[in-house]
Every structure is written in structure tokens, then in C-alpha cells.
Write a protein that holds these residues in place. Structure first.
Motif, PDB file in Angstrom:
ATOM      1  N   GLY A   1     -41.590   0.313  43.291  1.00  0.00           N
ATOM      2  CA  GLY A   1     -42.399   0.271  42.079  1.00  0.00           C
ATOM      3  C   GLY A   1     -41.576   0.020  40.838  1.00  0.00           C
ATOM      4  N   ASN A   2     -40.378   0.603  40.788  1.00  0.00           N
ATOM      5  CA  ASN A   2     -39.499   0.381  39.628  1.00  0.00           C
ATOM      6  C   ASN A   2     -39.142  -1.094  39.485  1.00  0.00           C
ATOM      7  OD1 ASN A   2     -39.446   3.116  38.995  1.00  0.00           O
ATOM      8  ND2 ASN A   2     -37.620   3.518  40.223  1.00  0.00           N
ATOM      9  N   TRP A   3     -38.874  -1.742  40.608  1.00  0.00           N
ATOM     10  CA  TRP A   3     -38.482  -3.149  40.543  1.00  0.00           C
ATOM     11  C   TRP A   3     -39.674  -4.052  40.253  1.00  0.00           C
ATOM     12  CZ3 TRP A   3     -33.787  -4.850  39.852  1.00  0.00           C
ATOM     13  CH2 TRP A   3     -32.712  -4.026  40.181  1.00  0.00           C
ATOM     14  N   TYR A   4     -40.858  -3.699  40.768  1.00  0.00           N
ATOM     15  CA  TYR A   4     -42.044  -4.480  40.419  1.00  0.00           C
ATOM     16  C   TYR A   4     -42.337  -4.372  38.922  1.00  0.00           C
ATOM     17  CZ  TYR A   4     -43.054  -4.807  45.442  1.00  0.00           C
ATOM     18  OH  TYR A   4     -42.995  -5.067  46.789  1.00  0.00           O
TER      19      TYR A   4
ATOM     20  N   GLU B   1     -42.360  -6.289  33.260  1.00  0.00           N
ATOM     21  CA  GLU B   1     -42.153  -5.860  31.880  1.00  0.00           C
ATOM     22  C   GLU B   1     -40.823  -6.284  31.260  1.00  0.00           C
ATOM     23  OE1 GLU B   1     -42.585  -1.638  32.078  1.00  0.00           O
ATOM     24  OE2 GLU B   1     -44.686  -1.718  32.735  1.00  0.00           O
ATOM     25  N   GLU B   2     -39.797  -6.496  32.067  1.00  0.00           N
ATOM     26  CA  GLU B   2     -38.464  -6.674  31.494  1.00  0.00           C
ATOM     27  C   GLU B   2     -37.828  -8.027  31.775  1.00  0.00           C
ATOM     28  OE1 GLU B   2     -35.824  -3.359  32.044  1.00  0.00           O
ATOM     29  OE2 GLU B   2     -37.490  -1.954  32.306  1.00  0.00           O
ATOM     30  N   THR B   3     -38.467  -8.852  32.566  1.00  0.00           N
ATOM     31  CA  THR B   3     -37.923 -10.171  32.873  1.00  0.00           C
ATOM     32  C   THR B   3     -39.034 -11.211  32.808  1.00  0.00           C
ATOM     33  OG1 THR B   3     -38.230  -9.684  35.233  1.00  0.00           O
ATOM     34  CG2 THR B   3     -36.011  -9.345  34.325  1.00  0.00           C
ATOM     35  N   GLU B   4     -38.632 -12.482  32.859  1.00  0.00           N
ATOM     36  CA  GLU B   4     -39.581 -13.591  32.842  1.00  0.00           C
ATOM     37  C   GLU B   4     -39.418 -14.426  34.105  1.00  0.00           C
ATOM     38  OE1 GLU B   4     -41.897 -14.187  30.591  1.00  0.00           O
ATOM     39  OE2 GLU B   4     -41.312 -12.501  29.318  1.00  0.00           O
ATOM     40  N   PRO B   5     -40.503 -14.984  34.629  1.00  0.00           N
ATOM     41  CA  PRO B   5     -40.398 -15.846  35.817  1.00  0.00           C
ATOM     42  C   PRO B   5     -39.824 -17.210  35.466  1.00  0.00           C
ATOM     43  CG  PRO B   5     -42.661 -15.761  35.054  1.00  0.00           C
ATOM     44  CD  PRO B   5     -41.895 -14.791  34.197  1.00  0.00           C
ATOM     45  N   VAL B   6     -39.143 -17.809  36.420  1.00  0.00           N
ATOM     46  CA  VAL B   6     -38.621 -19.163  36.238  1.00  0.00           C
ATOM     47  C   VAL B   6     -39.331 -20.165  37.145  1.00  0.00           C
ATOM     48  CG1 VAL B   6     -36.354 -18.382  35.486  1.00  0.00           C
ATOM     49  CG2 VAL B   6     -36.758 -18.787  37.914  1.00  0.00           C
ATOM     50  N   ILE B   7     -40.016 -19.692  38.175  1.00  0.00           N
ATOM     51  CA  ILE B   7     -40.699 -20.577  39.114  1.00  0.00           C
ATOM     52  C   ILE B   7     -42.171 -20.208  39.256  1.00  0.00           C
ATOM     53  CG2 ILE B   7     -40.785 -21.446  41.488  1.00  0.00           C
ATOM     54  CD1 ILE B   7     -37.800 -20.723  41.706  1.00  0.00           C
ATOM     55  N   ASP B   8     -42.435 -18.952  39.595  1.00  0.00           N
ATOM     56  CA  ASP B   8     -43.781 -18.512  39.961  1.00  0.00           C
ATOM     57  C   ASP B   8     -44.210 -17.355  39.066  1.00  0.00           C
ATOM     58  OD1 ASP B   8     -46.143 -17.866  41.192  1.00  0.00           O
ATOM     59  OD2 ASP B   8     -45.230 -17.090  43.031  1.00  0.00           O
ATOM     60  N   ILE B   9     -45.160 -17.608  38.171  1.00  0.00           N
ATOM     61  CA  ILE B   9     -45.584 -16.574  37.228  1.00  0.00           C
ATOM     62  C   ILE B   9     -46.236 -15.389  37.935  1.00  0.00           C
ATOM     63  CG2 ILE B   9     -45.880 -18.198  35.327  1.00  0.00           C
ATOM     64  CD1 ILE B   9     -48.896 -18.060  35.786  1.00  0.00           C
ATOM     65  N   ARG B  10     -46.713 -15.577  39.146  1.00  0.00           N
ATOM     66  CA  ARG B  10     -47.365 -14.471  39.859  1.00  0.00           C
ATOM     67  C   ARG B  10     -46.396 -13.340  40.176  1.00  0.00           C
ATOM     68  NH1 ARG B  10     -49.466 -16.913  45.078  1.00  0.00           N
ATOM     69  NH2 ARG B  10     -47.282 -17.573  45.036  1.00  0.00           N
ATOM     70  N   ARG B  11     -45.121 -13.690  40.400  1.00  0.00           N
ATOM     71  CA  ARG B  11     -44.142 -12.659  40.718  1.00  0.00           C
ATOM     72  C   ARG B  11     -43.731 -11.849  39.500  1.00  0.00           C
ATOM     73  NH1 ARG B  11     -44.036 -15.964  44.999  1.00  0.00           N
ATOM     74  NH2 ARG B  11     -43.169 -15.176  46.966  1.00  0.00           N
ATOM     75  N   GLY B  12     -44.121 -12.303  38.340  1.00  0.00           N
ATOM     76  CA  GLY B  12     -43.940 -11.505  37.134  1.00  0.00           C
ATOM     77  C   GLY B  12     -45.281 -11.061  36.577  1.00  0.00           C
ATOM     78  N   GLY B  13     -46.337 -11.231  37.374  1.00  0.00           N
ATOM     79  CA  GLY B  13     -47.683 -10.905  36.904  1.00  0.00           C
ATOM     80  C   GLY B  13     -48.578 -10.410  38.016  1.00  0.00           C
ATOM     81  N   THR B  14     -49.540 -11.236  38.435  1.00  0.00           N
ATOM     82  CA  THR B  14     -50.606 -10.771  39.328  1.00  0.00           C
ATOM     83  C   THR B  14     -50.096 -10.267  40.678  1.00  0.00           C
ATOM     84  OG1 THR B  14     -50.950 -13.054  40.083  1.00  0.00           O
ATOM     85  CG2 THR B  14     -52.331 -12.265  38.262  1.00  0.00           C
ATOM     86  N   LEU B  15     -49.091 -10.939  41.258  1.00  0.00           N
ATOM     87  CA  LEU B  15     -48.604 -10.515  42.573  1.00  0.00           C
ATOM     88  C   LEU B  15     -47.851  -9.193  42.483  1.00  0.00           C
ATOM     89  CD1 LEU B  15     -48.640 -11.315  45.512  1.00  0.00           C
ATOM     90  CD2 LEU B  15     -46.550 -12.654  45.139  1.00  0.00           C
ATOM     91  N   ALA B  16     -47.022  -9.034  41.446  1.00  0.00           N
ATOM     92  CA  ALA B  16     -46.319  -7.764  41.261  1.00  0.00           C
ATOM     93  C   ALA B  16     -47.317  -6.642  40.952  1.00  0.00           C
ATOM     94  CB  ALA B  16     -45.290  -7.896  40.137  1.00  0.00           C
TER      95      ALA B  16
END
Length: 319
Positions: free
Chosen positions: A285-288, A293-308
Motif C-alpha cells: 500500500g505504501n508503494w501504491y 501521490e509522489e511520482t508521475e507516470p512516464v508510460i501508463d497513467i493507470r499505474r499512477g492512477g486508476t490501477l494503483a
């Protein structure tokens, strides 16, 4: 009024070709169909709309096929379409209006390209602008009253026309084959092609596709001439591939080096996946959260948003 050449490359499109042509044929002054090896009724259907049907031997290169199609055009502008596209009534009217009032200085017309999520293989969004209409012959123009130069950038018009993309199935397996063949033939992928490869892997690739990408991603990382952004994309691919193959020392070595140099949502998400799969929900959970909250995606916005966010909800349900 400007004249339009419709140029299409097709292969085994009997299920959708008539639907596409019915929606635009009356706006086209000529229809050019280039077939790359159909074994179904595609050419028979195409013959109901045009006699300009050409065969082109498929060489795993869409650009080569499209260049051949464009070379057959004779009208003022070339409209490039795929067989799984459709113009509805409203957008048919918009294209008709554009044709009537198109200014000759415009060299490229962009249109909205709408793809349903379940068939979106390379983009982080359902609506994107794509160039669809091209002036066939370009006139070079001098600009600036002093220190004059020839204008090099094309004159682009962003229209309100919406192209509806309605594929019958996904084409990512075909694309992965082309990416792999291109790498084997050329020894490398260009930054632009590699970017599309990375997007397609993360948005629509299976675990097996990532393991097959290991050689290509490693090659990009090992080449000192590789642009920084491409290195970051390659590291994201490697991180997921190492996790899939359970190469944990390689995974963490790469992940933490990447976080130091290029912190991004994809790497944080992959570390979260490692801890989730091993039952450490709190650490996962900490890494999700870091991915969100603390990084930005470079390829897939879902891994910094809906999927996480989905992973976090799953963790909360189990605890």
C-alpha cells in the motif's frame, strides 16, 4: 471545392470494410484500396466501391504500404482511413462542410480519433487528435519580410470532426511481432517506435510479451547513445519483466537505481506488486500510494492512477 482521394491499406477486412466505405464514399472523389494479402472477401467488397484496387506484398511495414497507397492518389487532398473506422451522420456533415470550405494553404487536417477502452492498445486516453487529411502536393512558401526563409512546418488545422474507431479485435499481437522483427533487422528501435512499443506493452501486453521484450529493453539501456527518456521507458519494461520472471535481485537492483535517477509511478507500482504478491499488504500500500501521490507516470497513467487505486481498494477489502 477541393477533391479528396481516399487511401486505405487492408487485409482480411470483410467484416468492417463496407461499413467504413458506406460512411464516407460520397465525399471521396476517388477510392484507392491497397490489399496486403487478404484471404477473405475483402477485395470482392472493395470492388463494389472502386476499380482502383492494388496488391502490395506485406513486409511488416505499415509505412511502406501507406506510402504505396499515397503514391496512387491524384486528388488535391488524401484522406487516410482504416477499415475499422466509421463516420456517423453528424461527422459526415462536418467533413462535407470542411471539403466545401477548406482553404488551400492548409496542408494537414487533424481529427478526433475515438477508441473504446477495451480496444485501446497504445494510448492513455480515448480521444486524441490524429492527422487524417493531407495535401497531396505541397507548395513551398517564403516567409518573413527580412532574413526570409522557406516555411518548413506544415500548416495544420485542428478540426472538430470525430472519427469513431470500432475494431473487431485487438491488434497488439501483430504489432509486437512487427516491433520484434524491426529490432532484429535494424539492431535497434528509434525513440519514437520504442515509445509506442513501451505504451503497447504496458497498456495491452501480457506477461509473455514483457519477457520477449527483455532483449530489446536491455539493448536500449546498454547503449550510451540512448536518449534519457527512452532509457527510463526501457527500465520500466525491464522491471516488470524481471518481476514476471521472479528475478528478484535483478528487479530490486534495477528498481532502486531507477528510483534514484528517474523516479516514476511505474517503478513504484511494480514494487507495490512485489510486496502484494508476497502478502505484505502494508508495504504494498505504501508503494501504491507513492505511485499515486509522489511520482508521475512516464508510460501508463493507470499505474499512477486508476490501477494503483484499484490495488489499494483490494488491499483494504482483505484487511
Amino acid at each position: 471545392m477541393m477533391t479528396f482521394s481516399l487511401c486505405m491499406i487492408v487485409k482480411n477486412e470483410e467484416a468492417v470494410l463496407a461499413r467504413c466505405l458506406d460512411s464516407i464514399q460520397d465525399l471521396m472523389d476517388e477510392i484507392i484500396i491497397v490489399d496486403t494479402g487478404s484471404t477473405d472477401r475483402t477485395k470482392e467488397i472493395a470492388a463494389q466501391y472502386t476499380d482502383k484496387i492494388y496488391d502490395f506484398a506485406w513486409v511488416d511495414d505499415f509505412s511502406a504500404a501507406r506510402n504505396f497507397a499515397f503514391s496512387k492518389a491524384t486528388c488535391d487532398y488524401i484522406y487516410s482511413a482504416d477499415a475499422d473506422e466509421v463516420l456517423d451522420i453528424e461527422n459526415h456533415q462536418r467533413l462535407a462542410m470542411l471539403k466545401q470550405y477548406l482553404l488551400p494553404e492548409i496542408e494537414i487536417v487533424q481529427m478526433h480519433y475515438l477508441t473504446r477502452n477495451e480496444y485501446n492498445t497504445t494510448q492513455n486516453y480515448m480521444d486524441e487528435y490524429r492527422p487524417k487529411l493531407y495535401k497531396r502536393l505541397r507548395t513551398f512558401t517564403w516567409i518573413h519580410p527580412v532574413h526570409e526563409v522557406v516555411r518548413l512546418d506544415p500548416v495544420v488545422f485542428d478540426s472538430d470532426i470525430e472519427i469513431i474507431h470500432l475494431p473487431q479485435s485487438m491488434h497488439n499481437k501483430r504489432d509486437f511481432h512487427i516491433f520484434k522483427n524491426t529490432f532484429e533487422q535494424q539492431g535497434a528501435l528509434s525513440p519514437e517506435v520504442f515509445n509506442m512499443y513501451a505504451k503497447e506493452l504496458f497498456i495491452s501486453g501480457a506477461d509473455w510479451d514483457f519477457t520477449e521484450a527483455l532483449t530489446i529493453a536491455k539493448s536500449a539501456c546498454d547503449d550510451p547513445a540512448t536518449p534519457e527518456e527512452m532509457v527510463q521507458e526501457a527500465q520500466c519494461i525491464l522491471a516488470h519483466a524481471y518481476l514476471v520472471e521472479n528475478k528478484i535481485p535483478e528487479f530490486f537492483d534495477l528498481a532502486f537505481r531507477t528510483l534514484h535517477d528517474f523516479p516514476c509511478s511505474e517503478i513504484c507500482f511494480e514494487i507495490g506488486e512485489y510486496f502484494r504478491l508476497r502478502g505484505d499488504c502494508e508495504e504494498a500500500g505504501n508503494w501504491y500510494k507513492m505511485a499515486i501521490e509522489e511520482t508521475e507516470p512516464v508510460i501508463d497513467i493507470r499505474r499512477g492512477g486508476t490501477l494503483a487505486e484499484e490495488r489499494l481498494r483490494e488491499l483494504h477489502k482483505t484487511h
